[in-house]
Design an enzyme around this catalytic site. Structure first.
Site, short mmCIF file in Angstrom:
data_model
loop_
_atom_site.label_atom_id
_atom_site.label_comp_id
_atom_site.label_asym_id
_atom_site.label_seq_id
_atom_site.Cartn_x
_atom_site.Cartn_y
_atom_site.Cartn_z
N GLU A 291 1.06 -1.36 0.08
CA GLU A 291 -0.19 -0.15 0.36
C GLU A 291 0.98 1.35 0.23
O GLU A 291 2.02 0.82 0.45
CB GLU A 291 -0.70 -0.09 1.11
CG GLU A 291 -2.24 -1.40 1.30
CD GLU A 291 -2.87 -1.16 2.53
OE1 GLU A 291 -2.51 -0.15 3.57
OE2 GLU A 291 -3.72 -1.92 2.81
N CYS B 287 4.61 -6.87 8.07
CA CYS B 287 5.54 -6.75 9.23
C CYS B 287 5.50 -8.29 10.41
O CYS B 287 4.09 -9.12 9.89
CB CYS B 287 5.11 -5.68 9.61
SG CYS B 287 5.32 -5.12 11.13
N CYS C 178 2.75 -5.31 16.79
CA CYS C 178 1.86 -4.60 17.36
C CYS C 178 -0.07 -4.90 17.48
O CYS C 178 -0.45 -5.23 16.77
CB CYS C 178 1.84 -3.21 17.02
SG CYS C 178 3.70 -2.54 16.68
N SER D 103 9.26 6.84 10.61
CA SER D 103 8.26 6.28 11.10
C SER D 103 9.19 5.05 11.82
O SER D 103 9.31 3.93 11.31
CB SER D 103 6.56 6.29 11.23
OG SER D 103 6.71 5.84 12.74
N CYS E 202 3.16 8.35 1.50
CA CYS E 202 2.79 8.00 2.68
C CYS E 202 3.66 6.38 2.30
O CYS E 202 2.60 5.70 1.22
CB CYS E 202 2.82 7.18 3.36
SG CYS E 202 2.06 6.18 4.80
N CYS F 119 -3.37 1.42 8.86
CA CYS F 119 -2.04 0.62 8.35
C CYS F 119 -2.22 -0.83 7.53
O CYS F 119 -3.04 -1.79 8.27
CB CYS F 119 -0.44 0.62 8.46
SG CYS F 119 -0.07 2.01 9.61
N GLY G 133 4.83 -2.32 7.18
CA GLY G 133 6.69 -2.84 7.50
C GLY G 133 7.49 -2.24 8.57
O GLY G 133 7.11 -0.21 8.80
N ASN H 204 -7.29 3.09 15.09
CA ASN H 204 -8.53 3.60 14.02
C ASN H 204 -8.43 2.11 13.43
O ASN H 204 -7.69 1.25 13.85
CB ASN H 204 -7.26 3.29 12.39
CG ASN H 204 -8.02 3.93 10.77
OD1 ASN H 204 -9.58 3.96 10.82
ND2 ASN H 204 -7.50 5.13 10.34
N CYS I 148 -2.31 -3.66 15.01
CA CYS I 148 -1.80 -2.77 13.40
C CYS I 148 -2.68 -3.86 12.81
O CYS I 148 -2.07 -5.19 13.25
CB CYS I 148 -0.66 -3.07 13.62
SG CYS I 148 0.01 -2.21 12.09
N SER J 236 7.16 5.47 17.60
CA SER J 236 5.68 4.77 18.21
C SER J 236 5.61 4.73 19.49
O SER J 236 6.33 3.19 19.63
CB SER J 236 5.16 3.53 17.19
OG SER J 236 4.83 3.94 16.22
N LEU J 237 5.60 5.28 19.70
CA LEU J 237 5.43 5.08 22.03
C LEU J 237 4.28 4.04 21.95
O LEU J 237 4.19 3.23 23.29
CB LEU J 237 5.15 6.28 22.50
CG LEU J 237 6.76 5.66 23.89
CD1 LEU J 237 7.89 5.57 23.29
CD2 LEU J 237 6.92 7.65 24.50
N HIS J 238 3.63 4.50 22.18
CA HIS J 238 2.19 4.33 22.18
C HIS J 238 1.40 3.54 23.88
O HIS J 238 0.32 3.23 24.49
CB HIS J 238 1.79 2.91 21.50
CG HIS J 238 1.60 3.45 19.96
ND1 HIS J 238 1.69 4.33 19.41
CD2 HIS J 238 1.97 2.67 19.13
CE1 HIS J 238 1.46 4.80 18.40
NE2 HIS J 238 1.86 3.51 17.46
N1 SAH Z 1 6.44 0.25 11.82
C1 SAH Z 1 6.76 1.79 11.85
C2 SAH Z 1 5.92 2.55 10.88
C3 SAH Z 1 5.01 1.44 10.31
S1 SAH Z 1 3.19 1.79 11.36
C4 SAH Z 1 6.03 1.92 13.24
O1 SAH Z 1 5.95 1.12 14.03
O2 SAH Z 1 6.21 3.71 13.61
C5 SAH Z 1 2.69 3.81 11.35
C6 SAH Z 1 2.37 4.13 12.12
O3 SAH Z 1 0.51 3.46 12.22
C7 SAH Z 1 2.95 3.55 14.17
O4 SAH Z 1 2.91 4.98 14.75
C8 SAH Z 1 2.22 3.08 14.18
O5 SAH Z 1 1.65 2.26 15.42
C9 SAH Z 1 0.56 3.91 13.27
N2 SAH Z 1 -0.97 2.55 13.65
C10 SAH Z 1 -0.78 1.15 13.37
N3 SAH Z 1 -1.74 0.77 13.45
C11 SAH Z 1 -2.11 1.31 13.55
C12 SAH Z 1 -4.40 1.17 13.63
N4 SAH Z 1 -4.98 0.70 13.60
N5 SAH Z 1 -4.76 3.19 13.93
C13 SAH Z 1 -3.99 4.08 13.61
N6 SAH Z 1 -3.05 4.13 14.16
C14 SAH Z 1 -2.21 2.78 13.71
#
Ligand code: SAH
Length: 344
Positions: free
Chosen positions: A91, A111, A115, A193, A104, A335, A161, A292, A118, A216-218
Site C-alpha cells: 500500500e 511486518c 503490534c 517512523s 506515505c 496500515c 513494515g 483506527n 495494527c 511509535s510510543l503508544h
Molecule cells: N513500523 C513503523 C511504521 C509503520 S506503522 C512504526 O511502528 O512506526 C505507522 C504508524 O501507524 C505507527 O505509529 C503505528 O503505530 C500506527 N498504526 C498502526 N495501526 C494503527 C491503527 N489501527 N490505528 C492508528 N494508527 C495505527
C-alpha cells in the site's frame, strides 16, 4: 537471459551498466525513468529506435503496477495497492494536505513486529522491499500527480513494515531520492517512523541525514507498552526514550512521539501524567492518534472527551501535543487494511 532492471540504480550504477555507451546516455536515461515518467525504452523518444531496441533486449524498467485504488469521500486521500514484479502487493498513500502533497510508503511486504492494534502485521512478514520497489512507490505517485501538474512535497515512511529493519535499502533509496537526477527531495521533508529499533536509531544518527524521526510510543509504562508492542521486550521504554533524546540532540531535529489513543487502554489522565513525566525535558512533540479500529482487533476509539482531556493535560504540563488530523477513514485507512483485504 534475465534482463537487468535499471530502475532503482544510482547514476554511477547506471553508468557502469551502460559503460559501452557515451556517458551522457546514463544521465539521459535517469531523467527519463526518474523525472519524465518513462516506463519503457520505447517512451525515450530522444534515443534512436535502434538504441531503444538494443537497450530493451538487455535491460528492463520495472515500476510497480496498480492493482486497485481507493479515494476518500473528501477526495483528499488516495490509497493505491501496488503490485511488485513477483506479485507481492503493498500500500502507498497520497494525502493532499494544506501544506502540499504528502506520500506515505511501505518498506516491507507485511511486518513481523506484532503490534496488537495494527493490521499490517496480521499475516507476518513476507520480505523486505528493495531500493527499486520503494523508489517505485514514490515515482508511481509522482507520475500520477504529474498528470495533474502537481508534485510530491513531503514523504512519510509510515506505511506497512518496520523501516529500520530494512535499514540499508531504505538509506540507499533516500540518498537516491535526494539526488538532483531524481526528485531532489530535501531530507527535511522526510519523516521515518519506527516502533523503536534502538541500535538502528543510532545508525541513523551516524548517517548524518537530517530526516525527522517519529517514534511509535503508544504507552507510558513498560508493562503496558510490552502488552501492545512486543518489540518493547527487546528495547524497553528507557532505551527508546534515550535514543530519541540522543537523536534530537545530535541532529537538532525535534523528535515526534506517536501515541495511539486506545479507548479504555492508554487514554486516562493517569496515562497522560505518566507520559508527560517520561518526556519531560525532551526536544519532542507528541502526536495523538485515535486508533483506527481494525476488524480483527478489538480496540475501540477513545471518546472525544477522553481525547480532549489527554491533549489538554499534555499541553498544560510542558509537552507539545497535537491531535493527528484523520485522513482516509472509510477507505481502509489503517496500515495494511487494504492489502489484508486483498489477500483474503
Ligand atoms: N513500523 C513503523 C511504521 C509503520 S506503522 C512504526 O511502528 O512506526 C505507522 C504508524 O501507524 C505507527 O505509529 C503505528 O503505530 C500506527 N498504526 C498502526 N495501526 C494503527 C491503527 N489501527 N490505528 C492508528 N494508527 C495505527
Amino acid at each position: 537471459m534475465e534482463k537487468i532492471n535499471l530502475f532503482g540504480l544510482t547514476l554511477p550504477e547506471l553508468e557502469a551498466e551502460l559503460s559501452n555507451l557515451p556517458k551522457f546516455r546514463a544521465k539521459q536515461i535517469a531523467a527519463w525513468i526518474y523525472q519524465r515518467g518513462a516506463n519503457s525504452f520505447d517512451a525515450m523518444t530522444d534515443l534512436s529506435k535502434d538504441l531503444r531496441a538494443e537497450l530493451a533486449e538487455k535491460f528492463s524498467i520495472e515500476l510497480p503496477h496498480l492493482v486497485t485504488q481507493q479515494i476518500s469521500d473528501d477526495k483528499l486521500t488516495t490509497k493505491f495497492l501496488l503490485k511488485m514484479s513477483d506479485g507481492a502487493a503493498v500500500e502507498t498513500v497520497l494525502m493532499r494536505q494544506d501544506y502540499g502533497n504528502s506520500i506515505c510508503i511501505s518498506t516491507q511486504v507485511g511486518c513481523n513486529m506484532g503490534c496488537k492494534f495494527c493490521a499490517s502485521t496480521l499475516k507476518g512478514l513476507e520480505r523486505n522491499l528493495s531500493v527499486s520497489e520503494m523508489l517505485g512507490e514514490i515515482i508511481f505517485v509522482q507520475n500520477f500527480l504529474a498528470a495533474e501538474n502537481q508534485k510530491i512535497d513531503t514523504l512519510v515512511i509510515m506505511g506497512t513494515g518496520e523501516p529500520l529493519i530494512n535499514f540499508d535499502n531504505l538509506i540507499k533509496m533516500l540518498r537516491l531520492l535526494h539526488g538532483s537526477y531524481t526528485l531532489g527531495l530535501s531530507y527535511r521533508k522526510i519523516t521515518i517512523s519506527t516502533c523503536g529499533i534502538v541500535p538502528e536509531i543510532y545508525r541513523l544518527i551516524e548517517e548524518d541525514m537530517p530526516v525527522t524521526l517519529s517514534i511509535s510510543l503508544h504507552a507510558p509504562t513498560d508493562n503496558l507498552r510490552s502488552a501492545i508492542m512486543p518489540i518493547n521486550s527487546a528495547f524497553g521504554l528507557s532505551k527508546v526514550l534515550k535514543a530519541g533524546d540522543d537523536y534530537g540532540k545530535k541532529t537538532g531535529r525535534r523528535v515526534t512521539y506517536e501515541y495511539i489513543l486506545l479507548g479504555g487502554v492508554n487514554d486516562t489522565e493517569e496515562h497522560a501524567r505518566q507520559l508527560s513525566k517520561i518526556l519531560a525535558g525532551q526536544l519532542a512533540n507528541v502526536n495523538l492518534i485515535p486508533v483506527n479500529p481494525v476488524s480483527e482487533r478489538d480496540f475501540i476509539r477513545p471518546t472525544n472527551k477522553a481525547m480532549k482531556k489527554f491533549f489538554h493535560f499534555l499541553n498544560t504540563h510542558g509537552i507539545n501535543a497535537t491531535i493527528r488530523r484523520e485522513m482516509g477513514a472509510g477507505i481502509d485507512a489503517a496500515c495494511g487494511q487494504l492489502r489484508a483485504k486483498n489477500l483474503d
